[in-house]
Design a protein around this motif. Sequence first.
Motif, PDB file in Angstrom:
ATOM      1  N   SER A  85       0.831  -1.208   0.000  1.00  0.00           N
ATOM      2  CA  SER A  85       0.000   0.000   0.000  1.00  0.00           C
ATOM      3  C   SER A  85       0.861   1.252   0.000  1.00  0.00           C
ATOM      4  CB  SER A  85      -0.958   0.007   1.194  1.00  0.00           C
ATOM      5  OG  SER A  85      -0.260   0.171   2.419  1.00  0.00           O
ATOM      6  N   TRP A  86       1.987   1.193   0.692  1.00  0.00           N
ATOM      7  CA  TRP A  86       2.878   2.355   0.743  1.00  0.00           C
ATOM      8  C   TRP A  86       3.518   2.610  -0.620  1.00  0.00           C
ATOM      9  CZ3 TRP A  86       3.723   6.765   2.498  1.00  0.00           C
ATOM     10  CH2 TRP A  86       4.983   7.354   2.567  1.00  0.00           C
ATOM     11  N   ALA A 132       3.535   5.834  -5.727  1.00  0.00           N
ATOM     12  CA  ALA A 132       3.303   5.949  -7.169  1.00  0.00           C
ATOM     13  C   ALA A 132       2.150   6.896  -7.458  1.00  0.00           C
ATOM     14  CB  ALA A 132       3.028   4.567  -7.762  1.00  0.00           C
ATOM     15  N   CYS A 133       1.084   6.774  -6.678  1.00  0.00           N
ATOM     16  CA  CYS A 133      -0.093   7.604  -6.890  1.00  0.00           C
ATOM     17  C   CYS A 133       0.234   9.080  -6.669  1.00  0.00           C
ATOM     18  CB  CYS A 133      -1.211   7.161  -5.951  1.00  0.00           C
ATOM     19  SG  CYS A 133      -2.818   7.921  -6.292  1.00  0.00           S
ATOM     20  N   LEU A 134       0.941   9.378  -5.590  1.00  0.00           N
ATOM     21  CA  LEU A 134       1.313  10.763  -5.305  1.00  0.00           C
ATOM     22  C   LEU A 134       2.271  11.298  -6.364  1.00  0.00           C
ATOM     23  CD1 LEU A 134       1.094  13.114  -3.251  1.00  0.00           C
ATOM     24  CD2 LEU A 134       3.127  12.199  -2.148  1.00  0.00           C
ATOM     25  N   PHE A 187      -2.496   8.981   1.617  1.00  0.00           N
ATOM     26  CA  PHE A 187      -1.045   8.788   1.713  1.00  0.00           C
ATOM     27  C   PHE A 187      -0.619   8.792   3.183  1.00  0.00           C
ATOM     28  CE2 PHE A 187       3.311  10.411   1.782  1.00  0.00           C
ATOM     29  CZ  PHE A 187       3.933   9.750   0.735  1.00  0.00           C
ATOM     30  N   ARG A 188      -1.104   9.776   3.938  1.00  0.00           N
ATOM     31  CA  ARG A 188      -0.772   9.862   5.366  1.00  0.00           C
ATOM     32  C   ARG A 188      -1.340   8.671   6.135  1.00  0.00           C
ATOM     33  NH1 ARG A 188      -3.662  13.715   7.357  1.00  0.00           N
ATOM     34  NH2 ARG A 188      -4.494  14.754   5.511  1.00  0.00           N
ATOM     35  N   LEU A 202       0.932   5.023   8.256  1.00  0.00           N
ATOM     36  CA  LEU A 202       0.899   4.590   9.651  1.00  0.00           C
ATOM     37  C   LEU A 202       1.239   3.120   9.805  1.00  0.00           C
ATOM     38  CD1 LEU A 202       0.057   4.974  12.669  1.00  0.00           C
ATOM     39  CD2 LEU A 202      -2.290   4.506  11.954  1.00  0.00           C
ATOM     40  N   TYR A 203       0.824   2.301   8.838  1.00  0.00           N
ATOM     41  CA  TYR A 203       0.916   0.854   9.019  1.00  0.00           C
ATOM     42  C   TYR A 203       2.302   0.279   8.762  1.00  0.00           C
ATOM     43  CZ  TYR A 203      -4.013   1.421   9.638  1.00  0.00           C
ATOM     44  OH  TYR A 203      -5.237   1.830  10.126  1.00  0.00           O
ATOM     45  N   GLN A 204       3.265   1.135   8.429  1.00  0.00           N
ATOM     46  CA  GLN A 204       4.651   0.704   8.469  1.00  0.00           C
ATOM     47  C   GLN A 204       5.150   0.648   9.915  1.00  0.00           C
ATOM     48  OE1 GLN A 204       7.007   0.150   5.713  1.00  0.00           O
ATOM     49  NE2 GLN A 204       5.081  -0.129   4.638  1.00  0.00           N
TER      50      GLN A 204
END
Length: 386
Positions: free
Chosen positions: A329-330, A335-337, A355-356, A360-362
């Motif tokens: 997801s990160w 890529a999306c940003l 994105f923010r 968090l999930y890292q």
Amino acid sequence: MKQAPDEYQDIRDAVRALCAGFPPEYHRQVDAERAYPEAFVDALTKAGWLAALIPAEYGGSGLGLAEASVIMEEINRSGGNAGACHGQMYNMGTLLRHGSPEQKRKYLPKIASGEWRLQSMGVTEPTTGTDTTKIKTTAVKKGDRYVVNGQKVWISRVQHSDWMILLARTTPLAEVKRKSEGMSIFMVDLHEAEKSGLTVRPIANMVNHETNELFFENLEIPAENLIGQEGQGFRYILDGLNAERTLIAAECIGDGWWFLDKVTKYAGERMVFGRPIGQNQGVQFPIAESYIEVEAANLMRFKACRLFDAGQPCGAEANMAKYLAAKASWEAANACLQFHGGFGFAHEYDVERKFRETRLYQVAPISTNLILSYVAEHVLGLPRSF
């Protein structure tokens, strides 16, 4: 981006229909105001989605972890943030598996109906972090009550929950044979606690994820609020972590699909130098790589779900699912940003908000480095690193 229907398509369609009533503007405003999505959470509760794992005899749906994970996935894929309510899914697992029949009858029906929210779990402390066996918060039994003193940090949704599951030491660390012994689990009535010994201090952070520091000063908890056996709380908490990590993995997968949907559409439409930017391999390849990684994480998520629902050990699979999904997801978010350029930073596109949220999930609920340590030790048989 289209995907073939699967065995959970009815759940997907129903959750998507509910989420459609809360468009991007709603989540954008909630984020801007650093508010709690009350209306959204209430709608999910009334529809029964947050009671998915509660058995039918207590007013829930009696579904498995696989179905619950699809619910969380679809919330995030629809542009929402399941972090506002996912605690209701996995926190009650400790009560369900280890609570007494009386406790289950008391709590579960009201949690299922939404009369009570059990969104919060108090485990982490400022000086111990993930080294849970070193917690310093104590619960000393005095007659028919336990008296709690100590401090917790990064405790989410306290201000939007009626009850909290609390882990505290009932036997000093120096007096137990194994460091994992001597901790106990309690149900804490938050409304009563804040009147008599609990102080809540909100922590402002980069994500609209309500989290707090808690201070306990001679907080009295009725002895009947002890879940299971005194001293076995750490084992009870570990029981629920596999469900927590698998559900978080599903949320990351939902985020991944959201980013991929968003960037694929944009890259096909955005014209620069007379051609769509998606025609360039420098744009195509990171998007394609993210798609592959999300698909792989998705497979590991369902493997973890199958094992959990079959009552089989799934610690490695739950951890690996969370690791793969958070990473995927990160990378999809990056890529999306990147390919939205300056528009990716504009609130109206929602990319910067998501994105923010997915970053968090890292770090939470367990960092990627600790997952690697777990796999190294428990799967590969390497020496313990800490």
